[in-house]
Design a protein around this motif. Structure first.
Motif, PDB file in Angstrom:
ATOM      1  N   THR A   4       0.850  -1.179   0.000  1.00  0.00           N
ATOM      2  CA  THR A   4       0.000   0.000   0.000  1.00  0.00           C
ATOM      3  C   THR A   4       0.887   1.230   0.000  1.00  0.00           C
ATOM      4  OG1 THR A   4      -1.737  -1.155   1.204  1.00  0.00           O
ATOM      5  CG2 THR A   4      -1.803   1.249   1.236  1.00  0.00           C
ATOM      6  N   ALA A  40      -3.265   3.513  -2.440  1.00  0.00           N
ATOM      7  CA  ALA A  40      -3.235   2.926  -3.783  1.00  0.00           C
ATOM      8  C   ALA A  40      -2.528   1.582  -3.669  1.00  0.00           C
ATOM      9  CB  ALA A  40      -2.509   3.852  -4.752  1.00  0.00           C
ATOM     10  N   SER A  42      -1.095  -1.972  -4.547  1.00  0.00           N
ATOM     11  CA  SER A  42      -0.657  -2.609  -5.788  1.00  0.00           C
ATOM     12  C   SER A  42      -1.178  -4.043  -5.811  1.00  0.00           C
ATOM     13  CB  SER A  42       0.859  -2.563  -5.920  1.00  0.00           C
ATOM     14  OG  SER A  42       1.484  -3.152  -4.801  1.00  0.00           O
ATOM     15  N   ILE A  48      -0.639  -0.617  -9.929  1.00  0.00           N
ATOM     16  CA  ILE A  48      -1.711   0.108  -9.245  1.00  0.00           C
ATOM     17  C   ILE A  48      -2.838   0.296 -10.234  1.00  0.00           C
ATOM     18  CG2 ILE A  48      -2.342   2.318  -8.198  1.00  0.00           C
ATOM     19  CD1 ILE A  48       0.557   2.445  -7.174  1.00  0.00           C
ATOM     20  N   ASN A  50      -6.240   1.306  -8.832  1.00  0.00           N
ATOM     21  CA  ASN A  50      -7.226   2.189  -8.214  1.00  0.00           C
ATOM     22  C   ASN A  50      -6.604   3.010  -7.100  1.00  0.00           C
ATOM     23  OD1 ASN A  50      -9.581   1.078  -9.641  1.00  0.00           O
ATOM     24  ND2 ASN A  50      -9.248  -0.734  -8.382  1.00  0.00           N
ATOM     25  N   ILE A  51      -7.181   4.187  -6.896  1.00  0.00           N
ATOM     26  CA  ILE A  51      -6.866   4.998  -5.719  1.00  0.00           C
ATOM     27  C   ILE A  51      -8.127   4.997  -4.864  1.00  0.00           C
ATOM     28  CG2 ILE A  51      -6.288   7.306  -4.877  1.00  0.00           C
ATOM     29  CD1 ILE A  51      -4.959   7.809  -7.625  1.00  0.00           C
ATOM     30  N   GLY A  81      -1.754  10.279  -7.673  1.00  0.00           N
ATOM     31  CA  GLY A  81      -2.136  10.199  -6.284  1.00  0.00           C
ATOM     32  C   GLY A  81      -2.276  11.509  -5.558  1.00  0.00           C
TER      33      GLY A  81
END
Length: 188
Positions: A4, A40, A42, A48, A50-51, A81
């Motif tokens: 993360t 975000a 992984s 990655i 999505n946020i 981000g």
């Protein structure tokens, strides 16, 4: 193994939370949001996709926003981000802008997703056109202009900028104009 990535520091979140103390906001619910640290994560391949952004309204309800990236990006080169408050619809209430990366490797084309604060539902709503590239906001004309810069493959000393202008009509964003301009850099 999942990793993360914390996208914003505590200092930035304090600034976002404190923003309600001043400015010209006129929605007390929006003023009292409590933000949770975005993440975000992984996937198993180290990409990655999505946020994740969460906020809590004064009634204690947690709201989840999943900001889907246009394409999976390696966690090692992820250039997105950043979350900023921007008044996207020019109503005086801060909305949210999320950087989701770059369109290409030139560094001229940062991509953003916008979420507008809805005073009726007290939630952020994603704009229908989810992706904006190097946008310029103009409060006077209530417009957002996208600007995509592309190098011309046949001649590396020239490039083209493509523009799209969106204008707010009521609470809808409407594409009103598209154009392009060619530029040439002189060789030394």
């Amino acid at each position: 193994m999942k990793r993360t990535i914390i996208l914003l520091t505590s200092f930035v979140w304090m600034l976002l939370s404190a923003y309600g103390a001043e400015g010209d906001k006129n929605d007390p619910i929006r003023d009292q949001l409590k933000w949770m640290a975005p993440a975000a994560p992984s996937n198993d391949e180290g990409d990655i996709e999505n946020i994740y952004i969460d906020y809590v309204t004064p009634d204690g309800q947690v709201h989840h926003i999943v900001c889907e990236l246009p394409w999976p990006t390696s966690a090692n080169v992820f250039g997105g981000g950043e979350i900023e408050e921007e008044d996207i619809n020019f109503d005086g209430i801060p909305d949210m802008q999320v950087t989701v990366g770059f369109f290409d490797g030139t560094g001229h084309n940062p991509m953003y997703m916008y979420y507008v604060w809805d005073v009726k539902t007290h939630e952020f709503k994603e704009l229908p056109d989810p992706l904006f590239i190097a946008p310029a906001l103009d409060p006077e004309s209530r417009s957002i202009t996208n600007r995509l810069t592309q190098e011309n493959p046949a001649n590396h000393y020239s490039y083209t900028i493509y523009y799209q202008e969106y204008v707010w009509k009521g609470d809808q964003l409407e594409l009103t104009h598209e154009w392009s301009e060619e530029f040439s850099l002189e060789q030394e």
